[in-house]
Design an enzyme around this catalytic site. Structure first.
Site, short mmCIF file in Angstrom:
data_model
loop_
_atom_site.label_atom_id
_atom_site.label_comp_id
_atom_site.label_asym_id
_atom_site.label_seq_id
_atom_site.Cartn_x
_atom_site.Cartn_y
_atom_site.Cartn_z
N GLY A 1 5.03 -0.93 2.53
CA GLY A 1 4.20 0.25 2.42
C GLY A 1 4.98 1.54 2.46
O GLY A 1 6.01 1.66 3.13
N HIS B 1 0.82 -1.22 0.00
CA HIS B 1 0.00 0.00 0.00
C HIS B 1 0.85 1.27 0.00
O HIS B 1 1.88 1.36 0.67
CB HIS B 1 -0.94 0.01 1.21
CG HIS B 1 -0.23 -0.05 2.53
ND1 HIS B 1 0.22 1.07 3.19
CD2 HIS B 1 0.11 -1.10 3.30
CE1 HIS B 1 0.80 0.71 4.33
NE2 HIS B 1 0.75 -0.60 4.41
N ASP B 2 0.41 2.23 -0.79
CA ASP B 2 0.98 3.58 -0.84
C ASP B 2 2.40 3.63 -1.40
O ASP B 2 3.05 4.68 -1.34
CB ASP B 2 0.95 4.25 0.54
CG ASP B 2 -0.45 4.24 1.15
OD1 ASP B 2 -1.35 4.88 0.56
OD2 ASP B 2 -0.65 3.58 2.18
#
Length: 265
Positions: free
Chosen positions: A144, A126-127
């Site tokens: 992440g 994520h991200d």
């Protein structure tokens, strides 16, 4: 759903209402495409591919069997907020690859650039912000909030710690755990990754001038052996060279970061 008339969709594929499948796309057997997915022109899903979430896949990208693209983050703080994954053009996403949506806490967007190769079993969390022409080799994991700049190679079975930045043109050797930022054009290797030199092979392959390679070598020696803290050595580099490649390292070292740096041994 909006499926282009010339898209080739296997009869066993499931495309939820709301999905957009662009011109020339190929959706193979047993693929599942969620309601908020956008496939741009000529995307190919080989077979048994799952694409879910608010996910956009750029044109001429191929996704191979058993990959899961756009699932929710592996983050216990995620509570189902509407976040996104945007993948650029001409990527090759091989078997069993996973790429996750962003989180509110990380800006809400996972982004992958153009012309990348993501080899079997690798993970983009994520991200993460992945640049262009990045290669992530088999079973490597990018955690992440990482930033992986253009032309980076991440070797097989590597782990990139959350919030780490890897500068443009760097190479991470196989089976390395990278816990701190890596300067542009750096060479990292070892079980607990250490900055062990420059990616000279990559520089030569890209046709970088000999004068710039010489300047980079001198800069690396100053970073390794100069006086003062790492950032102080980097500041002095900008005063001693006109090489744009060295200035790129300086800007990277002096930029915002949530980690410290891998420094030359």
């Amino acid at each position: 759903m909006a499926v282009s008339e010339d898209a080739q969709v296997h009869s066993s594929a499931v495309i939820e209402v709301g999905a957009i499948v662009g011109e020339g796309c190929v959706v193979g057997p047993f693929c599942v495409i969620g309601a908020n997915v956008v496939l741009k022109e000529r995307v190919e899903l080989k077979s048994h591919v799952v694409v879910s979430g608010h996910t956009e896949i750029g044109s001429d990208t191929a996704v191979f069997s058993f990959s899961v693209i756009g699932e929710v983050p592996q983050d216990l703080k995620f509570k189902g907020e509407a976040t996104r994954l945007v993948i650029g053009e001409r990527n090759r996403i091989r078997e069993h690859v996973t790429m996750n949506l962003g989180t509110d806490g990380g800006g809400g967007l996972t982004r992958v650039g153009n012309d990348g190769l993501f080899m079997a079993g690798c993970h983009i969390a994520h991200d993460a912000q992945i640049g262009n022409r990045v290669i992530v080799v088999n079973s490597a994991a990018v955690a992440g909030h990482c930033v992986i700049e253009d032309d980076v190679i991440i070797g097989g079975l590597c782990g990139i710690h959350q919030f780490v930045r890897v500068g443009r043109g760097a190479i991470i050797g196989a089976v390395s755990m990278v816990t701190n930022d890596v300067i542009p054009y750096g060479l990292v290797q070892g079980p607990r990754g250490v900055l062990d030199g420059l990616n000279l092979v990559g520089l030569k392959r890209r046709g970088v001038a000999r004068s710039d390679i010489t300047a980079l070598r001198a800069a690396f020696q100053m970073l390794a052996q100069g006086e003062g803290a790492f950032q102080e050595r980097a500041k002095r580099l900008s005063e001693d060279t006109e090489s744009v490649y060295v200035h790129e390292i300086v800007e990277f070292v002096l930029g915002n970061t949530d980690r410290s740096f891998l420094t030359p041994g």
